[in-house]
Design a protein around this motif. Sequence first.
Motif, PDB file in Angstrom:
ATOM      1  N   LEU A   1       0.811  -5.044   6.174  1.00  0.00           N
ATOM      2  CA  LEU A   1       1.646  -6.179   5.782  1.00  0.00           C
ATOM      3  C   LEU A   1       3.115  -5.892   6.056  1.00  0.00           C
ATOM      4  O   LEU A   1       3.547  -4.730   6.040  1.00  0.00           O
ATOM      5  CB  LEU A   1       1.525  -6.442   4.282  1.00  0.00           C
ATOM      6  CG  LEU A   1       0.377  -7.270   3.709  1.00  0.00           C
ATOM      7  CD1 LEU A   1       0.526  -7.317   2.205  1.00  0.00           C
ATOM      8  CD2 LEU A   1       0.364  -8.661   4.297  1.00  0.00           C
ATOM      9  N   SER A   2       3.874  -6.953   6.258  1.00  0.00           N
ATOM     10  CA  SER A   2       5.327  -6.858   6.168  1.00  0.00           C
ATOM     11  C   SER A   2       5.812  -8.000   5.288  1.00  0.00           C
ATOM     12  O   SER A   2       5.171  -9.054   5.202  1.00  0.00           O
ATOM     13  CB  SER A   2       5.997  -6.914   7.543  1.00  0.00           C
ATOM     14  OG  SER A   2       5.890  -8.200   8.115  1.00  0.00           O
ATOM     15  N   VAL A   3       6.937  -7.777   4.613  1.00  0.00           N
ATOM     16  CA  VAL A   3       7.550  -8.804   3.777  1.00  0.00           C
ATOM     17  C   VAL A   3       8.992  -8.950   4.240  1.00  0.00           C
ATOM     18  O   VAL A   3       9.786  -8.010   4.126  1.00  0.00           O
ATOM     19  CB  VAL A   3       7.501  -8.419   2.283  1.00  0.00           C
ATOM     20  CG1 VAL A   3       8.134  -9.518   1.435  1.00  0.00           C
ATOM     21  CG2 VAL A   3       6.060  -8.170   1.839  1.00  0.00           C
ATOM     22  N   ASN A   4       9.300 -10.117   4.800  1.00  0.00           N
ATOM     23  CA  ASN A   4      10.638 -10.367   5.354  1.00  0.00           C
ATOM     24  C   ASN A   4      11.060  -9.261   6.328  1.00  0.00           C
ATOM     25  O   ASN A   4      12.199  -8.810   6.344  1.00  0.00           O
ATOM     26  CB  ASN A   4      11.667 -10.517   4.228  1.00  0.00           C
ATOM     27  CG  ASN A   4      11.398 -11.731   3.361  1.00  0.00           C
ATOM     28  OD1 ASN A   4      10.911 -12.757   3.841  1.00  0.00           O
ATOM     29  ND2 ASN A   4      11.686 -11.625   2.080  1.00  0.00           N
ATOM     30  N   GLY A   5      10.101  -8.824   7.140  1.00  0.00           N
ATOM     31  CA  GLY A   5      10.384  -7.832   8.168  1.00  0.00           C
ATOM     32  C   GLY A   5      10.280  -6.397   7.718  1.00  0.00           C
ATOM     33  O   GLY A   5      10.370  -5.486   8.553  1.00  0.00           O
ATOM     34  N   VAL A   6      10.083  -6.154   6.432  1.00  0.00           N
ATOM     35  CA  VAL A   6       9.951  -4.786   5.915  1.00  0.00           C
ATOM     36  C   VAL A   6       8.467  -4.423   5.882  1.00  0.00           C
ATOM     37  O   VAL A   6       7.688  -5.015   5.129  1.00  0.00           O
ATOM     38  CB  VAL A   6      10.558  -4.649   4.510  1.00  0.00           C
ATOM     39  CG1 VAL A   6      10.367  -3.234   3.979  1.00  0.00           C
ATOM     40  CG2 VAL A   6      12.036  -5.024   4.536  1.00  0.00           C
ATOM     41  N   GLU A   7       8.089  -3.450   6.692  1.00  0.00           N
ATOM     42  CA  GLU A   7       6.692  -3.056   6.776  1.00  0.00           C
ATOM     43  C   GLU A   7       6.260  -2.269   5.538  1.00  0.00           C
ATOM     44  O   GLU A   7       6.993  -1.412   5.043  1.00  0.00           O
ATOM     45  CB  GLU A   7       6.442  -2.214   8.037  1.00  0.00           C
ATOM     46  CG  GLU A   7       6.608  -2.983   9.326  1.00  0.00           C
ATOM     47  CD  GLU A   7       6.238  -2.152  10.546  1.00  0.00           C
ATOM     48  OE1 GLU A   7       5.454  -1.177  10.401  1.00  0.00           O
ATOM     49  OE2 GLU A   7       6.736  -2.468  11.640  1.00  0.00           O
ATOM     50  N   GLN A   8       5.060  -2.566   5.073  1.00  0.00           N
ATOM     51  CA  GLN A   8       4.436  -1.820   3.995  1.00  0.00           C
ATOM     52  C   GLN A   8       3.630  -0.664   4.602  1.00  0.00           C
ATOM     53  O   GLN A   8       3.407  -0.603   5.803  1.00  0.00           O
ATOM     54  CB  GLN A   8       3.532  -2.729   3.172  1.00  0.00           C
ATOM     55  CG  GLN A   8       4.201  -4.002   2.673  1.00  0.00           C
ATOM     56  CD  GLN A   8       5.373  -3.739   1.752  1.00  0.00           C
ATOM     57  OE1 GLN A   8       5.232  -3.103   0.712  1.00  0.00           O
ATOM     58  NE2 GLN A   8       6.549  -4.232   2.125  1.00  0.00           N
ATOM     59  N   ALA A   9       3.188   0.246   3.779  1.00  0.00           N
ATOM     60  CA  ALA A   9       2.385   1.361   4.261  1.00  0.00           C
ATOM     61  C   ALA A   9       1.038   0.861   4.792  1.00  0.00           C
ATOM     62  O   ALA A   9       0.563  -0.218   4.423  1.00  0.00           O
ATOM     63  CB  ALA A   9       2.163   2.370   3.133  1.00  0.00           C
ATOM     64  N   GLN A  10       0.464   1.645   5.689  1.00  0.00           N
ATOM     65  CA  GLN A  10      -0.839   1.320   6.243  1.00  0.00           C
ATOM     66  C   GLN A  10      -1.851   1.070   5.128  1.00  0.00           C
ATOM     67  O   GLN A  10      -2.002   1.894   4.211  1.00  0.00           O
ATOM     68  CB  GLN A  10      -1.328   2.484   7.114  1.00  0.00           C
ATOM     69  CG  GLN A  10      -2.624   2.242   7.855  1.00  0.00           C
ATOM     70  CD  GLN A  10      -2.391   1.525   9.171  1.00  0.00           C
ATOM     71  OE1 GLN A  10      -1.318   1.593   9.744  1.00  0.00           O
ATOM     72  NE2 GLN A  10      -3.397   0.838   9.655  1.00  0.00           N
ATOM     73  N   LEU A  11      -2.490  -0.119   5.156  1.00  0.00           N
ATOM     74  CA  LEU A  11      -3.532  -0.535   4.226  1.00  0.00           C
ATOM     75  C   LEU A  11      -3.045  -0.740   2.801  1.00  0.00           C
ATOM     76  O   LEU A  11      -3.848  -1.051   1.910  1.00  0.00           O
ATOM     77  CB  LEU A  11      -4.707   0.454   4.230  1.00  0.00           C
ATOM     78  CG  LEU A  11      -5.474   0.553   5.569  1.00  0.00           C
ATOM     79  CD1 LEU A  11      -6.472   1.700   5.525  1.00  0.00           C
ATOM     80  CD2 LEU A  11      -6.190  -0.747   5.885  1.00  0.00           C
ATOM     81  N   ALA A  12      -1.738  -0.614   2.538  1.00  0.00           N
ATOM     82  CA  ALA A  12      -1.214  -0.829   1.189  1.00  0.00           C
ATOM     83  C   ALA A  12      -1.410  -2.286   0.784  1.00  0.00           C
ATOM     84  O   ALA A  12      -1.032  -3.209   1.508  1.00  0.00           O
ATOM     85  CB  ALA A  12       0.261  -0.455   1.129  1.00  0.00           C
ATOM     86  N   GLY A  13      -1.994  -2.487  -0.382  1.00  0.00           N
ATOM     87  CA  GLY A  13      -2.196  -3.834  -0.902  1.00  0.00           C
ATOM     88  C   GLY A  13      -3.239  -4.641  -0.160  1.00  0.00           C
ATOM     89  O   GLY A  13      -3.276  -5.866  -0.310  1.00  0.00           O
ATOM     90  N   LEU A  14      -4.094  -3.983   0.597  1.00  0.00           N
ATOM     91  CA  LEU A  14      -5.044  -4.708   1.440  1.00  0.00           C
ATOM     92  C   LEU A  14      -6.491  -4.408   1.089  1.00  0.00           C
ATOM     93  O   LEU A  14      -6.830  -3.305   0.641  1.00  0.00           O
ATOM     94  CB  LEU A  14      -4.824  -4.369   2.912  1.00  0.00           C
ATOM     95  CG  LEU A  14      -3.609  -4.970   3.611  1.00  0.00           C
ATOM     96  CD1 LEU A  14      -3.559  -4.495   5.047  1.00  0.00           C
ATOM     97  CD2 LEU A  14      -3.639  -6.484   3.562  1.00  0.00           C
ATOM     98  N   ARG A  15      -7.327  -5.402   1.323  1.00  0.00           N
ATOM     99  CA  ARG A  15      -8.780  -5.235   1.391  1.00  0.00           C
ATOM    100  C   ARG A  15      -9.130  -5.448   2.853  1.00  0.00           C
ATOM    101  O   ARG A  15      -9.028  -6.571   3.362  1.00  0.00           O
ATOM    102  CB  ARG A  15      -9.492  -6.262   0.523  1.00  0.00           C
ATOM    103  CG  ARG A  15      -9.025  -6.273  -0.919  1.00  0.00           C
ATOM    104  CD  ARG A  15      -9.723  -7.359  -1.692  1.00  0.00           C
ATOM    105  NE  ARG A  15      -9.232  -7.433  -3.062  1.00  0.00           N
ATOM    106  CZ  ARG A  15      -9.871  -8.059  -4.039  1.00  0.00           C
ATOM    107  NH1 ARG A  15     -11.029  -8.664  -3.797  1.00  0.00           N
ATOM    108  NH2 ARG A  15      -9.356  -8.090  -5.257  1.00  0.00           N
ATOM    109  N   ALA A  16      -9.503  -4.380   3.545  1.00  0.00           N
ATOM    110  CA  ALA A  16      -9.682  -4.451   4.992  1.00  0.00           C
ATOM    111  C   ALA A  16     -10.968  -3.764   5.411  1.00  0.00           C
ATOM    112  O   ALA A  16     -11.377  -2.762   4.808  1.00  0.00           O
ATOM    113  CB  ALA A  16      -8.497  -3.799   5.705  1.00  0.00           C
TER     114      ALA A  16
END
Length: 245
Positions: A22-37
């Motif tokens: 994910l990114s929020v307003n162009g700021v990338e989050q860590a790999q798989l952070a906050g995700l169900r993938a």
Amino acid sequence: MKFTLITALAATAQAHSIFQKLSVNGVEQAQLAGLRAPSQPNPVYNVNDQQLACGIRGTQSNQIINVKAGDKIGAWWGHVIGGQQWPNDPDHPIAASHKGPISTYMAKVDNAASASPNGLKWFKIHEDGLNTQTGKWGVDNMIANKGWSYANIPQCLAPGQYLLRQELLALHSAYSSQGAQFYQSCAQLNVSGGGTFVPSQTVSIPGAYAQNDPGVLIQIWVNSIPDNGKKPYVVPGPRPMTCPA
């Protein structure tokens, strides 16, 4: 179809993809952070499969990403977890043959880290289908953006916790039943700010699509070009929500 087309489809049959960052307003989050993938890049083919909601079960983060109404959310796609399967992978983020739309949905939940993805009330916030002038699909735009596809959290959305689901629908083999390929992951969000609006026009996933919907069972190859003959294409599911006036 011509032999060259069949050969091209066979060569890219395994050129799949995973929404994994994910990114929020162009700021990338860590790999798989906050995700169900998914852990592997295979699609869902059956529109009645329970895994249509958040993808083939793989990893699930215990993190919830804080965002604000109006934020620009980026979804990053890669051929395998981590991105390229090997150096100069020609099918990263996905094979260019995998034409189709990208849709982004949300569903309100009590706890984004633990809520079941099934039985939720989903509403669409964005879709990127076919540009009939250029013949370009949402997938083409994602590839041009180096794997990123974007959607904005609606400004009017009520605060609370949500699952955000982005779906890539590959239509290169959709001319036969269960030939369409659905790729999706879900992000776990806590939305602040905004308004008080919670959409009442929602769909179930699975349940939003039928296997023979014209946007699911379709021949997009016209004269060996996958542009639907530059005719209008209606992205499956509801139209994106709009904020009240």
